[in-house]
Write a protein that holds these residues in place. Structure first.
Motif, PDB file in Angstrom:
ATOM      1  N   GLN A  39     -46.444 -15.551 -21.712  1.00  0.00           N
ATOM      2  CA  GLN A  39     -46.700 -16.839 -21.036  1.00  0.00           C
ATOM      3  C   GLN A  39     -47.645 -16.668 -19.853  1.00  0.00           C
ATOM      4  N   GLU A  40     -47.479 -15.603 -19.070  1.00  0.00           N
ATOM      5  CA  GLU A  40     -48.335 -15.422 -17.883  1.00  0.00           C
ATOM      6  C   GLU A  40     -48.594 -13.954 -17.623  1.00  0.00           C
ATOM      7  N   ILE A  41     -49.862 -13.600 -17.420  1.00  0.00           N
ATOM      8  CA  ILE A  41     -50.215 -12.248 -16.963  1.00  0.00           C
ATOM      9  C   ILE A  41     -51.109 -12.451 -15.736  1.00  0.00           C
ATOM     10  N   ILE A  42     -50.622 -11.989 -14.579  1.00  0.00           N
ATOM     11  CA  ILE A  42     -51.322 -12.282 -13.318  1.00  0.00           C
ATOM     12  C   ILE A  42     -51.811 -10.956 -12.722  1.00  0.00           C
ATOM     13  N   PRO A  43     -53.119 -10.792 -12.528  1.00  0.00           N
ATOM     14  CA  PRO A  43     -53.618  -9.542 -11.930  1.00  0.00           C
ATOM     15  C   PRO A  43     -53.074  -9.375 -10.501  1.00  0.00           C
ATOM     16  N   GLU A 109     -33.710 -14.373 -22.699  1.00  0.00           N
ATOM     17  CA  GLU A 109     -34.623 -13.384 -23.280  1.00  0.00           C
ATOM     18  C   GLU A 109     -35.902 -13.215 -22.447  1.00  0.00           C
ATOM     19  N   ALA A 110     -35.933 -13.836 -21.274  1.00  0.00           N
ATOM     20  CA  ALA A 110     -37.124 -13.706 -20.409  1.00  0.00           C
ATOM     21  C   ALA A 110     -37.173 -12.313 -19.794  1.00  0.00           C
ATOM     22  N   TYR A 111     -38.364 -11.912 -19.404  1.00  0.00           N
ATOM     23  CA  TYR A 111     -38.513 -10.656 -18.656  1.00  0.00           C
ATOM     24  C   TYR A 111     -39.660 -10.800 -17.674  1.00  0.00           C
ATOM     25  N   GLN A 112     -39.644  -9.895 -16.698  1.00  0.00           N
ATOM     26  CA  GLN A 112     -40.762  -9.808 -15.752  1.00  0.00           C
ATOM     27  C   GLN A 112     -41.155  -8.337 -15.667  1.00  0.00           C
ATOM     28  N   GLU A 155     -48.739  -8.565 -12.907  1.00  0.00           N
ATOM     29  CA  GLU A 155     -47.373  -9.070 -13.033  1.00  0.00           C
ATOM     30  C   GLU A 155     -47.333  -9.879 -14.333  1.00  0.00           C
ATOM     31  N   VAL A 156     -46.314  -9.641 -15.132  1.00  0.00           N
ATOM     32  CA  VAL A 156     -46.142 -10.391 -16.377  1.00  0.00           C
ATOM     33  C   VAL A 156     -44.860 -11.203 -16.243  1.00  0.00           C
ATOM     34  N   LYS A 157     -44.972 -12.498 -16.491  1.00  0.00           N
ATOM     35  CA  LYS A 157     -43.762 -13.360 -16.497  1.00  0.00           C
ATOM     36  C   LYS A 157     -43.704 -13.971 -17.880  1.00  0.00           C
ATOM     37  N   ASP A 158     -42.657 -13.671 -18.593  1.00  0.00           N
ATOM     38  CA  ASP A 158     -42.682 -14.054 -20.007  1.00  0.00           C
ATOM     39  C   ASP A 158     -41.293 -14.487 -20.478  1.00  0.00           C
ATOM     40  N   TYR A 159     -41.304 -15.381 -21.442  1.00  0.00           N
ATOM     41  CA  TYR A 159     -40.053 -15.867 -22.038  1.00  0.00           C
ATOM     42  C   TYR A 159     -40.414 -16.494 -23.377  1.00  0.00           C
ATOM     43  N   PRO A 160     -39.470 -16.557 -24.326  1.00  0.00           N
ATOM     44  CA  PRO A 160     -39.796 -17.161 -25.621  1.00  0.00           C
ATOM     45  C   PRO A 160     -39.643 -18.670 -25.610  1.00  0.00           C
ATOM     46  N   ARG A 161     -40.469 -19.329 -26.435  1.00  0.00           N
ATOM     47  CA  ARG A 161     -40.347 -20.788 -26.587  1.00  0.00           C
ATOM     48  C   ARG A 161     -39.048 -21.134 -27.328  1.00  0.00           C
ATOM     49  N   TRP A 515     -42.873 -17.663 -30.164  1.00  0.00           N
ATOM     50  CA  TRP A 515     -42.718 -17.171 -28.789  1.00  0.00           C
ATOM     51  C   TRP A 515     -43.527 -17.950 -27.765  1.00  0.00           C
ATOM     52  N   THR A 516     -44.797 -18.208 -28.078  1.00  0.00           N
ATOM     53  CA  THR A 516     -45.748 -18.662 -27.061  1.00  0.00           C
ATOM     54  C   THR A 516     -45.707 -20.187 -26.947  1.00  0.00           C
TER      55      THR A 516
END
Ligand code: ACM
Ligand code: ZN
Length: 550
Positions: A39-43, A109-112, A155-161, A515-516
């Motif tokens: 969902q998000e990848i932030i430099p 199921e989210a992760y960072q 930083e990655v902030k992610d979770y499934p749809r 997922w996305t």
């Protein structure tokens, strides 16, 4: 299409960008071109992290699942770098990759992930979330780089749809070995899938050991021969068979659970039961001479719904199924059950009379009898704390009160999922037109392996662009669409490499639907990311279709 191939070629070259740091040390850089797209990848403004031998993977003590996660990560890192990475519950020297649970994440199921010069931190509220963070890292690394690897700070902030991200494997038509099934589970894990729908019983083969009914596997797991191709009327004159012992099944359940995949077993009734009838003819309407199916299609020979011993059989079988499979969901099939035998059978007709079923303009009395059998078995399973999923035919004759509907019959339009959702039921989308991976990839079948005869080819981009939540539902109603699943039916797929060919890279496209978030999906971006995933397919020895790589 030409520019797509150019993008693919260019990205293949970029994957293994090589940096010469000094004369003796060569490094490669990870990139974050991962499928499914996070969902998000932030430099982050920081120096990159250097993944080199000796980096320790830290996991919380007294947590076996996290220990397993740490071991998975160590193995993946070893594949990428050729070096060994210790796992430990504490470390006071050098840089670390830490795995820790943190309840701040809403989605289970989210992760960072935070990657910075100091180290890598993966947090999630469950072990499953950590596993997906690990899959992200795995898919970011070059394959077989055999060097240290630079990870740019992000930083990655992610979770499934969707909470239900499924794949089905049919082992009833052709039997696949324990190792092949485990590989299918590995393929699912690589694509962040979490529900393995295992179609275990069929007209052409019963594959699950049931101790109370040994003939189900002694007789029902073997057919004497198989029709060649698409019901050509020519037979191979060779028996085909196989089944899984309960010990093997439990081992596969554990194997899947380690990869945060729940197995949903399917025992398909009251139709698709010819192998069971061959084993126990008294379960049919006629006691007739049944044999395990040798051709493909829908059989008229179904369980007799008019006699108590059928219900006893189903309860006994399901009792053993529940002992093997801890899944809350049990799939009871319910599809393709012709009513021709029930119309003629005096036992079925007597039961219809006894319980007062009547035909009306919505349903025939025999359809209502099917609903009776499904509802009765639902009550049995609900009382044991489980829930049923059934194919969309379970709407015919009235939907069982707590059932989840698996939508597949695209040619019947939107009635099935609309009715189910309007009645407050959950729905899993697995439409024939997009999610039946036994269809050909392309309309020109000249160089394709055996596949369905109809001309509905399913390209990877048509899967990618499928939207599982149809328009016209309120926000509350949309929540009933709990997920989407790809199905590998195997009437025409007799070897495991063929299963892989039909599944990959379709799983990749499917995983981005599962997922996305839809507004983030982009097919060109997906194609740009795909070569990196394909390197993992190659490294794992997976067969896959290459139409996108002409
Ligand atoms: C099905 O494909 N018969 C569910
Ligand atoms: Zn009957």
């Amino acid at each position: 299409m030409k520019h797509i191939y150019i993008i693919l070629l260019v990205s293949l070259c970029l994957v293994n960008k090589v940096y010469a740091v000094n004369e003796t040390e060569v490094r490669q850089t990870a990139n974050y071109r991962v499928i499914p797209l996070p969902q998000e990848i932030i430099p982050i403004q920081d120096s990159p992290f250097l993944l080199e031998a000796g980096v320790t993977i830290l996991y919380p003590s007294n947590n076996k699942k996290m220990q397993k996660n740490a071991q998975f990560l160590a193995n993946y890192l070893q594949v990428a770098t050729g070096k060994k990475f210790p796992i430990a519950t504490q470390s006071n020297k050098g840089s670390v990759i830490s795995l820790s649970l943190d309840k701040k994440h809403n989605n289970p199921e989210a992760y960072q992930i935070i990657i910075s010069a100091n180290g890598v931190k993966i947090t999630a509220s469950t072990e499953a979330g950590i596993f997906y963070g690990i899959q992200f890292l795995r898919k970011s690394l070059p394959v077989n780089a055999n060097t240290n690897i630079i990870l740019p700070a992000v930083e990655v902030k992610d979770y499934p749809r969707f909470s239900y991200r499924g794949a089905l494997l049919d082992v009833g038509r052709y039997f696949f070995t324990v190792d092949e099934v485990k590989t299918f589970i590995d393929m699912m894990a690589l694509h962040n899938m979490n529900r393995f729908h295992w179609h275990l019983t069929e007209d052409q083969g019963w594959r699950i050991e049931i101790k109370k009914y040994p003939k189900l596997t002694q007789i029902g797991s073997i057919r004497k021969e198989t029709v060649i191709g698409r019901n050509s009327d020519i037979y191979d004159h060779r028996p085909h068979g196989g089944f899984y012992t309960q010990k093997e099944l439990k081992e596969i359940v554990r194997y899947a659970a380690d990869r945060h995949i729940t197995i949903i077993p399917e025992v398909d009734f009251p139709g698709h039961m010819q192998a069971a009838l061959a084993s126990y003819p008294e379960l049919g309407c006629t006691n007739g001479a049944y044999e395990v199916g040798t051709r493909w299609g829908v059989s008229d020979l179904v369980l007799c719904a008019g006699q108590e011993k059928t219900y006893q059989f189903l309860e006994d079988v399901l009792t053993e199924v529940l002992d093997i499979f801890p899944s809350e969901y049990i799939h009871i099939g319910g599809d393709e059950c012709p009513k021709t035998e029930w119309e003629k059978c005096h036992k079925c007709q007597a039961r219809i009379k006894e319980i007062g079923l009547q035909s009306d303009k919505l349903h025939t009395k025999e359809e209502r009898l099917q609903s009776y059998i499904i509802t009765r078995m639902e009550r049995f399973l609900n009382a044991k704390g489980r829930k049923i999923i059934g194919w969309d035919e379970i709407l015919e004759g009235g939907l069982a009160p707590n059932a989840t509907v698996m939508y597949w019959r695209t040619w019947c339009g939107d009635k099935a999922y609309t009715e189910a959702v309007k009645q407050g039921h959950d729905v899993i989308m697995t439409p024939y037109k997009y999610m039946y991976f036994d269809h050909a990839y392309v309309s020109d079948r000249t160089n394709e392996p055996l596949c369905l005869a109809n001309l509905n080819n399913i390209t990877t981009d048509s899967i990618y662009n499928y939207e599982p939540v149809p328009a016209g539902f309120t926000t509350e109603e949309q929540k009933h669409f709990i997920g989407v699943q790809g199905n590998v039916w195997t009437e025409l797929i007799s070897t495991f490499p063929h299963v892989q060919y039909m599944s990959l890279p379709r799983f990749a496209a499917l995983s981005e639907i599962q997922w996305t978030m839809p507004e983030k999906k982009n097919y060109h971006n997906f194609l740009y990311h795909l070569p990196q995933l394909i390197q993992i397919y190659d490294n794992e020895g997976y067969e896959y279709a290459k139409h996108l790589f002409k």
